[in-house]
Design an enzyme around this catalytic site. Structure first.
Site, PDB file in Angstrom:
ATOM      1  N   LYS A  83      24.292 -39.368  17.605  1.00 12.80           N
ATOM      2  CA  LYS A  83      24.153 -37.337  17.431  1.00 12.80           C
ATOM      3  C   LYS A  83      22.993 -37.376  17.001  1.00 12.80           C
ATOM      4  CE  LYS A  83      26.491 -35.136  13.558  1.00 12.80           C
ATOM      5  NZ  LYS A  83      27.568 -35.299  12.676  1.00 12.80           N
TER       6      LYS A  83
HETATM    7  C1  E4P Z   1      30.615 -32.948  11.363  1.00 10.82           C
HETATM    8  O1  E4P Z   1      29.714 -33.909  12.490  1.00 10.82           O
HETATM    9  C2  E4P Z   1      28.981 -32.089  10.486  1.00 10.82           C
HETATM   10  O2  E4P Z   1      27.967 -32.916  10.301  1.00 10.82           O
HETATM   11  C3  E4P Z   1      29.479 -31.759   9.503  1.00 10.82           C
HETATM   12  O3  E4P Z   1      30.763 -31.158   9.903  1.00 10.82           O
HETATM   13  C4  E4P Z   1      29.175 -30.899   8.744  1.00 10.82           C
HETATM   14  O4  E4P Z   1      29.875 -30.533   7.679  1.00 10.82           O
HETATM   15  P1  E4P Z   1      29.800 -29.567   6.440  1.00 10.82           P
HETATM   16  O5  E4P Z   1      29.113 -28.074   6.859  1.00 10.82           O
HETATM   17  O6  E4P Z   1      30.416 -30.217   5.138  1.00 10.82           O
HETATM   18  O7  E4P Z   1      27.855 -30.388   5.367  1.00 10.82           O
END
Ligand code: E4P
Length: 217
Positions: A83
């Protein structure tokens, strides 16, 4: 539509995997912190709980350092998906890694133009954050509609991974739009099973069944 679990809590992942609803897992530095565990150890354990992609995020900001971190992370297991943030260096890293056959999830996407860049960089997944849009008075789902339209216009293969999902309506709207994946906190996946009329109907059937005095088997 594929379901990813957005957590680094291995007990939650194992429990949900048993329902057959888990097609992959996403983590981020905040979720690793919440787990209280070592990133290498917990990511290895998660990779053993699903055959699907497990996103592990780099924290370096420049391309060379991102590549070094990606090298460490991708050795954890074959199903690790690196990522990277949607920055110039993140997309350079995306291009380099996908050219070598490594899966890449481009995260922190907040505009359709950013999603277009990620697709051009060969991203396996683009992660638009719908909940954080909504939190700021914007309409996160409009972003998903725009990205779907653009990706279909040019037949990009990058999968739209709806992230920052807060509730079941985000899941419903993602499915209507034709998003490829939704990554959801465990409580949101559990919420999808629930309906008050299912509970009420079951209660009625069980009451009537008891009154028949019968047993099956
Ligand atoms: C996933 O890959 C993201 O990092 C995550 O969905 C972020 O979610 P949040 O906005 O609830 O922290």
């Amino acid at each position: 539509m594929k379901f990813f679990v957005d957590t680094a809590d291995t007990a939650e992942i194992a429990d949900l995997a048993a329902t057959g609803m888990v097609d992959g897992v996403t983590t981020n530095p905040s979720l690793i912190k919440k787990s209280g565990r070592d990133i290498m150890e917990v990511t290895r354990e998660i990779c053993g709980l699903t055959d699907g992609p497990v996103s592990a995020e780099v924290v370096a900001l420049d391309h060379d350092a991102m590549m070094k971190e990606a090298e460490v992370l991708r050795k954890i297991a074959d199903n690790v998906c690196i990522k990277v943030p949607l920055t110039v260096d993140g997309l350079k890293t995306c291009k380099a890694l996908t050219s070598e056959g490594t899966m890449v999830n481009v995260t922190l996407c907040f505009s359709a133009n950013q999603a277009l860049l990620a697709a051009k960089a060969g991203a396996s997944f683009i992660s638009p954050f719908v909940g954080r849009h909504d939190d700021n008075g914007l309409d996160g789902m409009t972003l998903i509609e725009d990205i779907r339209l653009i990706y279909d216009n040019y037949a990009f293969e990058t999968e739209i991974l709806v992230a920052s999902i807060r509730h079941p309506i985000h899941v419903l709207e993602s499915a209507r739009i034709g998003a490829d994946v939704g990554t959801m906190p465990p409580h949101v996946i559990r919420g999808l099973f629930k309906h008050v009329l299912t509970d009420k109907g079951l209660e009625g059937f069980l009451k009537d069944w008891k009154e028949t005095g019968q047993n099956i088997g």
